[in-house]
Design a protein around this motif. Sequence first.
Motif, PDB file in Angstrom:
ATOM      1  N   GLU A  21       0.696  -1.109   0.088  1.00 32.78           N
ATOM      2  CA  GLU A  21      -0.130  -0.229  -0.173  1.00 32.78           C
ATOM      3  C   GLU A  21       0.703   1.394  -0.013  1.00 32.78           C
ATOM      4  OE1 GLU A  21      -2.924  -0.522   3.309  1.00 32.78           O
ATOM      5  OE2 GLU A  21      -3.771  -1.808   2.326  1.00 32.78           O
ATOM      6  N   SER A  23       3.763   1.457  -1.542  1.00 33.88           N
ATOM      7  CA  SER A  23       4.331   1.657  -2.409  1.00 33.88           C
ATOM      8  C   SER A  23       3.614   1.968  -3.621  1.00 33.88           C
ATOM      9  CB  SER A  23       4.956   0.523  -3.005  1.00 33.88           C
ATOM     10  OG  SER A  23       5.370  -0.320  -1.911  1.00 33.88           O
ATOM     11  N   VAL A  24       2.319   1.209  -3.820  1.00 30.14           N
ATOM     12  CA  VAL A  24       1.463   2.247  -4.477  1.00 30.14           C
ATOM     13  C   VAL A  24       0.912   3.710  -4.181  1.00 30.14           C
ATOM     14  CG1 VAL A  24      -1.211   2.340  -5.151  1.00 30.14           C
ATOM     15  CG2 VAL A  24      -0.134   0.209  -4.804  1.00 30.14           C
ATOM     16  N   GLU A  25       1.043   3.958  -3.206  1.00 27.07           N
ATOM     17  CA  GLU A  25       0.757   5.310  -2.613  1.00 27.07           C
ATOM     18  C   GLU A  25       2.019   6.602  -3.136  1.00 27.07           C
ATOM     19  OE1 GLU A  25      -1.686   9.312  -1.422  1.00 27.07           O
ATOM     20  OE2 GLU A  25      -2.160   6.620  -1.228  1.00 27.07           O
ATOM     21  N   LEU A  27       3.979   5.616  -5.613  1.00 25.89           N
ATOM     22  CA  LEU A  27       3.715   5.967  -7.109  1.00 25.89           C
ATOM     23  C   LEU A  27       2.755   6.851  -7.694  1.00 25.89           C
ATOM     24  CD1 LEU A  27       4.414   4.576 -10.145  1.00 25.89           C
ATOM     25  CD2 LEU A  27       3.010   2.730  -9.397  1.00 25.89           C
ATOM     26  N   ARG A  28       1.466   6.603  -6.533  1.00 19.08           N
ATOM     27  CA  ARG A  28       0.556   7.916  -7.198  1.00 19.08           C
ATOM     28  C   ARG A  28       0.291   9.200  -6.814  1.00 19.08           C
ATOM     29  NH1 ARG A  28      -4.380   4.590  -4.057  1.00 19.08           N
ATOM     30  NH2 ARG A  28      -5.060   3.381  -5.563  1.00 19.08           N
ATOM     31  N   LYS A  29       1.737   8.990  -6.106  1.00 17.47           N
ATOM     32  CA  LYS A  29       2.481  11.114  -5.415  1.00 17.47           C
ATOM     33  C   LYS A  29       3.423  11.249  -7.184  1.00 17.47           C
ATOM     34  CE  LYS A  29       1.082  10.864  -0.878  1.00 17.47           C
ATOM     35  NZ  LYS A  29       1.512  12.125  -0.124  1.00 17.47           N
ATOM     36  N   LEU A  31       3.074   9.381  -9.569  1.00 15.03           N
ATOM     37  CA  LEU A  31       2.965  10.409 -11.091  1.00 15.03           C
ATOM     38  C   LEU A  31       1.967  11.730 -10.798  1.00 15.03           C
ATOM     39  CD1 LEU A  31       0.758   6.388 -11.434  1.00 15.03           C
ATOM     40  CD2 LEU A  31       2.698   8.092 -12.578  1.00 15.03           C
ATOM     41  N   ASP A  32       1.404  11.995  -9.724  1.00 13.45           N
ATOM     42  CA  ASP A  32       0.324  13.533  -9.899  1.00 13.45           C
ATOM     43  C   ASP A  32       1.593  14.480 -10.246  1.00 13.45           C
ATOM     44  OD1 ASP A  32      -1.835  11.900  -9.355  1.00 13.45           O
ATOM     45  OD2 ASP A  32      -1.669  12.489  -7.022  1.00 13.45           O
ATOM     46  N   GLN A  34       4.912  14.186 -11.544  1.00 20.69           N
ATOM     47  CA  GLN A  34       5.073  14.567 -13.262  1.00 20.69           C
ATOM     48  C   GLN A  34       3.442  15.194 -13.807  1.00 20.69           C
ATOM     49  OE1 GLN A  34       5.651  10.110 -14.226  1.00 20.69           O
ATOM     50  NE2 GLN A  34       7.948  10.644 -13.404  1.00 20.69           N
TER      51      GLN A  34
END
Length: 63
Positions: A21, A23-25, A27-29, A31-32, A34
């Motif tokens: 969880e 790691s996913v968070e 990654l989301r941050k 991507l945001d 970027q």
Amino acid sequence: MDASAIAAMASNNALAQVQQEASVEVLRKALDLQGQSAMQLLQAIPRPPAVGSTAGGVVDTWA
């Protein structure tokens, strides 16, 4: 299986889920960030002048 082995497996599963969880968070941050950087770059591109508003706006294609 004894109780301590079951408890250890449950603990390891919970830890793995928390790590996933996190790691996913992350990654989301990423991507945001970027996406925001891409929008800033797109907004920094100067707009082309309107056609016919400057000298040389017409090209003679028959020359």
